[in-house]
Design an enzyme around this catalytic site. Structure first.
Site, mmCIF file in Angstrom:
data_model
loop_
_atom_site.group_PDB
_atom_site.id
_atom_site.type_symbol
_atom_site.label_atom_id
_atom_site.label_comp_id
_atom_site.label_asym_id
_atom_site.label_seq_id
_atom_site.Cartn_x
_atom_site.Cartn_y
_atom_site.Cartn_z
ATOM 1 N N LYS A 38 -4.255 25.039 5.641
ATOM 2 C CA LYS A 38 -5.159 24.873 6.426
ATOM 3 C C LYS A 38 -4.455 24.521 7.862
ATOM 4 C CE LYS A 38 -5.497 20.273 4.797
ATOM 5 N NZ LYS A 38 -6.100 19.308 3.860
ATOM 6 N N TYR A 83 6.851 11.827 36.882
ATOM 7 C CA TYR A 83 5.757 11.560 37.376
ATOM 8 C C TYR A 83 5.426 9.768 37.410
ATOM 9 C CZ TYR A 83 3.820 16.211 37.460
ATOM 10 O OH TYR A 83 3.537 17.463 37.632
HETATM 11 C C1 LIG Z 1 -5.250 18.865 2.853
HETATM 12 C C2 LIG Z 1 -5.791 18.607 1.442
HETATM 13 C C3 LIG Z 1 -4.856 18.556 0.541
HETATM 14 C C4 LIG Z 1 -3.564 18.464 0.682
HETATM 15 O O1 LIG Z 1 -3.104 17.240 0.854
HETATM 16 P P1 LIG Z 1 -1.620 17.013 1.035
HETATM 17 O O2 LIG Z 1 -1.600 15.644 1.207
HETATM 18 O O3 LIG Z 1 -1.129 17.739 2.396
HETATM 19 O O4 LIG Z 1 -0.840 17.439 -0.145
HETATM 20 C C5 LIG Z 1 -5.716 18.823 -0.720
HETATM 21 N N1 LIG Z 1 -6.851 18.729 -0.994
HETATM 22 C C6 LIG Z 1 -7.628 18.736 0.181
HETATM 23 C C7 LIG Z 1 -9.203 18.693 -0.118
HETATM 24 C C8 LIG Z 1 -7.426 18.676 1.462
HETATM 25 O O5 LIG Z 1 -8.113 18.715 2.519
#
Ligand SMILES: *Cc1c(COP(=O)(O)O)cnc(C)c1O
Length: 826
Positions: A496, A721
């Site tokens: 993601k 700035y």
């Molecule tokens: C993002 C996510 C993961 C992975 O988590 P990490 O801490 O990055 O390993 C696993 N399961 C779900 C549902 C997530 O949203």
């Protein structure tokens, strides 16, 4: 390149001590295959089924048989297991890797030529590359491709030896005791080079001395070892462990040695090196400035002197050397192309590796090779280019563009869509960058042909800030986590948010190559893009809005379903349209984000009972506090709620879907709760939840920019700035080409953040601007155009995240889309 075949299947029993399981007829072996994904040549190939840390070559034997491979070396199974492989030759040995080592050791023993074996902590690959180039002015050289120096890499390097070669240059590297003896057995070097020893702590070794002793095993049968006497610890080990008749050939800057370095000074924009050898003063001009390069070049010079090369030849060959980049870099090109830039050198073994990397990229189906002449002294060009043409043909490329007089000469060997040019200028004049669209272009050429100009013309130009993604590190981290799993446990990788900022098409493609089981994305659109770009793995989508249900089904994406409302909408949609779908049921167990609560489950199974359109691919949940032992009791309760909920659904519907609950940190902390699958995220990117895990992982992403301008600021002036930066004393300021719009968080303003410049840390001064930032480089040596690291190996993500009280996830995912991503393999 084996012009002659040296081995046949019937000899393997004797060489390996193995037992033939099936024999159809004797066949020649001229190609050793250890990676089932890199199959190209069928005839004459022996597939060696090796068990890696997580990977087992035996799983791919049937597939390879279907592809046409007929010779196998295995360590598992009996006649029965291979009953259906008619017409195949199969030999079983105790350990396949050892068998490979024995086969290549046997191959090595046929050649009575000098072999230079190089080891040490740093510089192995560069010394190997430079030395090979220098020696090739007079001799026909075979060398290790890339950094092939491991238990597997050395045998594959040595296997290249043929009658045509006059000297070999190979590197050997180890990570634990006991390994070097095996490398020595295969390589049998006659000349040793010990580059240096690093102070870095090595796991696997109890002391520096032990590490040196182990590395020195490579030299057990050499006539000579070449090394720098000023590395005292190396000198001590070597002088006490040499056998009679063995010679040490040392160099030193401060004591008596075979080669004494008298002086190194600046001369006409280069370094000049004055040394004494056999009572003669010799001078060399060196086109490199930094101490590491100088050490490497002196090691090369010493080998040449030992081999009686004369100084004019040595000098000429030194001036032809370039900084070595072993990287294969994948970059975004114009017209939706990708460029694989491999324009440093060109040889047959390197072409094989680069083509494998090209074939791994499924983001585009069209593949093009731009390739220069191979500059190798004394080879039979007709044989060489026949081999090149056969290799290229085996990969079914869409287009081949040859550059150089030799390729023009042998143009007839190449089939399909081919064009040939005498040099890169002719190419740029005629076709230029106009004729490419939607393809992956591998550009591989010898330095002399300067194909980097072609690479430049095809690249998408953005500004000077890049995020570099180390694909080797990513693979390492994937393997680290896979190693923690039973072989039957599946792995889903969360990609993601643009794969945690790293570029998700390229990473998805690599994960598909490494055969992970599932990918996870946040939104349907992300899944659609993956599908449109060659990703065929199952994909779970976490947030699927009802408007996107059509897309989901069309692109074979599997939604997470987390509420009754959503379940009803999906069922209605499927029934109305006569469709079906796989789904993933999310249970709420304590996170309080998304999911079915225990009291919802009865209604849920009632809906599902009447819905054959839906297949439950998995049931899962998510832990709220898996990083920290403080929350272990809470996590235990989450497991219990999960077990009860999933058991209820399974029983009510008589189904057995996959179950999963752990993310990266949980994979390590709850080894008995892996269930059927785990979900890897941040760990893949080299971020561990604690120090110990962190030691095992390798950083993947580095964010780098450059200095646009340097300015001296007088005491009392202000910077940036709102005049927030103040020069309380005279300061030297550098403006760097990155701002908050690139993802350099504005909270790093006013000294909260630091960046890395030429080995030193420089604080941010004043407020960070949209596209630029000023840093204080007072007392740091730097020039305009120098590289600046925002985060990476030099400046760990976790460290910089903590400076603004956030987590590495946020820093990574905020790097903006306008920052160019470059993917590379060492
Ligand atoms: C993002 C996510 C993961 C992975 O988590 P990490 O801490 O990055 O390993 C696993 N399961 C779900 C549902 C997530 O949203």
């Amino acid at each position: 390149m084996n012009q002659k075949v040296y081995l046949s299947f019937s000899e393997l029993e004797k060489i390996t001590g193995g037992k033939t399981l099936t024999f159809s007829s004797d066949m020649p072996i001229d190609n050793l295959l250890t990676d089932s994904r890199k199959v190209s040549i069928l005839q004459g190939t022996l597939f060696i089924a090796i068990k890696g840390d997580f990977h087992d070559g035996h799983h791919y034997i049937d597939k390879l048989y279907q592809d046409g491979i007929r010779q196998f070396l295995v360590e598992d199974g009996d006649d029965d297991r291979y009953r259906d492989l008619h017409g195949a030759n199969i030999i079983k040995t105790r350990n396949s890797l050892e068998a490979l080592q024995k086969i290549t050791a046997y191959h090595r023993s046929r050649f009575n030529i000098p072999i230079v074996g190089i080891t040490g902590s740093n510089g192995k690959t560069i010394v190997k590359e430079w030395l090979s180039q220098m020696l090739s002015t007079r001799l026909r050289v075979v060398k290790s491709p890339k950094s092939y120096n491991s238990q597997l890499g050395v045998p594959l390097s040595v296997w290249q030896l043929s009658d045509h070669h006059q000297i070999g240059v190979f590197e050997g590297g180890i990570s634990r005791p006991g390994e070097m003896a095996k490398i020595e057995m295969v390589m049998k070097p006659t000349i040793g080079v010990f580059t240096n020893i690093g102070s870095a702590h090595d796991r696997g070794f109890s002391s520096e001395r032990e590490k040196i002793q182990e590395k020195a095993r490579l030299f057990e049968n050499t006539q000579v070892v070449i090394y720098c006497k000023d590395h005292e610890a190396i000198d001590q080990v070597l002088s006490t462990s040499m056998r009679p008749g063995q010679k040490l050939f040392s160099w030193s800057k401060k004591q008596s040695a075979d080669v004494i370095i008298k002086d190194i000074y600046d001369h006409e924009g280069m370094k000049a090196l004055e040394l004494v050898f056999n009572d003669r003063h010799l001078f060399f001009k060196i086109p490199f400035q930094d101490p590491a390069s100088l050490e490497n070049i002196i090691n090369c010079i010493c080998v040449c002197l030992y081999l009686n090369f004369n100084e004019t030849v040595i000098q000429e060959s030194i001036l032809g050397l370039n900084q070595v980049s072993m990287r294969l870099a994948l970059k975004q090109g114009i017209n939706s192309c990708y460029i694989i830039d491999d324009t440093y050198n060109n040889d047959f073994a390197g072409l094989k590796i680069a083509l494998d990397f090209l074939m791994q990229q499924n983001q585009k189906s069209k593949k093009t090779l731009i390739f220069s002449d191979i500059l190798e002294a004394g080879v039979d060009k007709e044989i060489l280019y026949k081999d090149v043409a056969a290799l290229v043909a085996s990969k079914s490329l869409n287009r081949f563009i040859g550059i150089g007089p030799d390729l023009m000469n042998y143009a007839d060997f190449f089939d399909g869509d081919t064009t040939f040019y005498s040099d890169k200028s002719e190419f740029l004049k005629s076709a230029g960058a106009t004729g490419f669209k939607d393809e992956i272009i591998l550009i591989k050429g010898a330095r002399k042909f300067a194909l980097e100009e072609i690479a430049d013309s095809l690249q998408r130009k953005i500004h000077g800030t890049v995020m570099e993604i180390n694909l080797d590190a990513l693979t390492h981290n994937l393997n680290f986590y896979r190693n923690k799993l039973d072989t039957s446990t599946k792995i889903l990788v969360m990609i993601k948010a643009f794969a945690y900022g790293s570029g998700f098409l390229e990473i998805a493609n690599l994960l598909q190559f490494h055969r992970v089981d599932y990918l996870g994305v946040a939104y349907p659109d992300e899944g659609v893009i993956l599908r449109q770009n060659g990703i065929t793995l199952p994909i779970m989508v976490m947030n699927a809005a009802p408007e996107s249900f059509g897309k989901l089904i069309e692109f074979n994406l599997e939604p997470e379903v987390y509420s009754l409302r959503m379940m009803h909408l999906l069922v209605d949609f499927l029934k109305t349209n006569g469709l079906s779908s796989k789904i993933h049921i999310k249970l709420e167990t304590g996170m309080h984000r998304l999911g079915f609560k225990p009291q919802d489950l009865k209604d849920l199974v009632d809906v599902l009972k009447n819905c054959p359109e839906i297949k439950i691919a998995s049931i899962f949940s998510h832990l709220a506090g898996s990083e920290d032992a403080e929350h272990d009791k809470f996590s235990q309760n989450q497991f219990d709620v999960f077990d009860q909920g999933s058991a209820f659904i399974e029983k009510a519907l008589s189904v057995k879907p996959l179950k999963h609950i752990l993310k990266s940190s949980g994979i390590i902390r709850f080894p008995d709760r892996h269930y059927d699958m785990v979900r890897l995220g941040i760990g893949l990117h080299g971020i561990g939840y604690d120090w110990e895990v962190q030691q095992e992982l390798e950083p993947v992403a580095s964010l780098k920019t450059t200095i646009s301008q340097i300015m001296d600021v007088a005491q009392g002036e202000t910077i940036g700035y709102d005049r927030m930066g103040k020069a309380h004393m005279p300061k030297r300021i550098a403006t760097i080409a990155i701002g908050y719009a690139d993802g350099f968080d504005r909270r790093f303003s006013n000294g909260k953040g630091v960046v890395w410049v030429n080995g030193k840390l420089a604080p941010v001064i004043g407020n960070i601007c949209m596209d630029m930032t000023m840093i204080d480089i007072t007392g740091i040596e730097a020039e305009e155009g120098d590289q600046v690291v925002i985060f990476g190996k030099e400046l760990p993500l976790r460290e910089i995240a903590s400076k603004i009280d956030t987590i590495p996830y946020e820093i990574l995912t905020k790097v903006s889309g306008r920052v160019k991503r470059v993917f590379y393999m060492e």
